[in-house]
Design an enzyme around this catalytic site. Structure first.
Site, PDB file in Angstrom:
ATOM      1  N   ASP A   1       0.825  -1.207   0.000  1.00 16.44           N
ATOM      2  CA  ASP A   1       0.000   0.000   0.000  1.00 16.44           C
ATOM      3  C   ASP A   1       0.862   1.261   0.000  1.00 16.44           C
ATOM      4  O   ASP A   1       0.504   2.261  -0.622  1.00 16.44           O
ATOM      5  CB  ASP A   1      -0.934  -0.010   1.210  1.00 16.44           C
ATOM      6  CG  ASP A   1      -1.898   1.157   1.197  1.00 16.44           C
ATOM      7  OD1 ASP A   1      -2.469   1.451   0.128  1.00 16.44           O
ATOM      8  OD2 ASP A   1      -2.096   1.774   2.256  1.00 16.44           O
TER       9      ASP A   1
ATOM     10  N   ASP B   1      -7.463   2.166  -4.637  1.00 11.63           N
ATOM     11  CA  ASP B   1      -6.532   1.888  -3.552  1.00 11.63           C
ATOM     12  C   ASP B   1      -7.255   1.932  -2.204  1.00 11.63           C
ATOM     13  O   ASP B   1      -7.094   1.044  -1.369  1.00 11.63           O
ATOM     14  CB  ASP B   1      -5.376   2.896  -3.590  1.00 11.63           C
ATOM     15  CG  ASP B   1      -4.361   2.633  -2.497  1.00 11.63           C
ATOM     16  OD1 ASP B   1      -3.898   1.483  -2.369  1.00 11.63           O
ATOM     17  OD2 ASP B   1      -4.034   3.583  -1.755  1.00 11.63           O
TER      18      ASP B   1
ATOM     19  N   ASP C   1      -7.996  -1.179   0.356  1.00 13.13           N
ATOM     20  CA  ASP C   1      -7.540  -1.106   1.751  1.00 13.13           C
ATOM     21  C   ASP C   1      -8.667  -1.460   2.713  1.00 13.13           C
ATOM     22  O   ASP C   1      -8.465  -2.202   3.678  1.00 13.13           O
ATOM     23  CB  ASP C   1      -7.008   0.285   2.087  1.00 13.13           C
ATOM     24  CG  ASP C   1      -5.709   0.615   1.401  1.00 13.13           C
ATOM     25  OD1 ASP C   1      -5.079  -0.296   0.815  1.00 13.13           O
ATOM     26  OD2 ASP C   1      -5.315   1.798   1.436  1.00 13.13           O
TER      27      ASP C   1
END
Length: 191
Positions: free
Chosen positions: A69, A90, A94
């Site tokens: 990440d 993203d 997550d």
């Protein structure tokens, strides 16, 4: 807190990003690898009570998900591949990863349902408040003491020492403080 430290290690992340890019990876593939690592970590947490010998693999995969990440953003910046949609994907990956990990812990019986849900809900709300406040124009990076990197490290350390529920209690408490801190910060910036 660790987000501020990330700026200090940006050079190392950039080198790693360049190396992984030379292998043909792109920011999306790194985000996907992070999600896969979180998914596998969640499965291993679920299996941990039956197979204690894997207690070190789950937190390593969790830490790898956090590393990917951090690197995906560095790679996107280095190669001019930063997009708003990439940021959305993203963030979604997550959150899905966090759900996998906490669900594995809860379903695996490694914590009480109460503390597992507290850690999960407060973690998701910390991220939601950041996202919502930034959509309104507030700068939220580095606000609070339990951003995703801190939560990952706390859970990994708690796993290594065999105190997973204690780690979730710490995460739940610190994430609650972070949640209130972010709401207050957003109020100040957006008023």
């Amino acid at each position: 807190m660790l987000t501020r430290l990330r700026k200090e290690v940006e050079a190392a992340l950039t080198l790693l990003a360049k190396f992984l890019h030379s292998l043909g990876l792109n920011p999306f593939s790194l985000s996907l690898l992070g999600l896969v690592c979180a998914f596998l970590s969640g499965i291993l947490y679920y299996m941990l009570a039956m197979r204690p010998w894997i207690s070190w693999v789950a937190p390593i995969l969790l830490l790898l998900s956090g590393l990917f990440d951090a690197i995906d953003g560095a790679m996107a910046r280095v190669y001019g591949q930063v997009t708003r949609f990439g940021g959305v994907i993203d963030s979604v990956f997550d959150r899905i990863g966090e759900v996998f990990v906490y669900s594995g812990i809860i379903l695996g019986g490694l914590s009480s349902l109460f503390w597992g849900l507290v850690a999960l809900v407060t973690s998701l709300m910390v991220s939601y408040v950041r996202s919502r406040a930034e959509a309104e124009g507030a700068k939220m990076e580095g606000i609070g003491i339990a951003e995703r990197p801190e939560r990952i490290v706390i859970l990994a350390l708690a796993t290594f020492i065999g105190q997973i529920e204690l780690g979730l209690i710490v995460i739940g408490c610190l994430a609650t403080l972070t949640l209130f801190h972010r709401v207050w910060h957003a109020r100040v910036e957006l008023s």
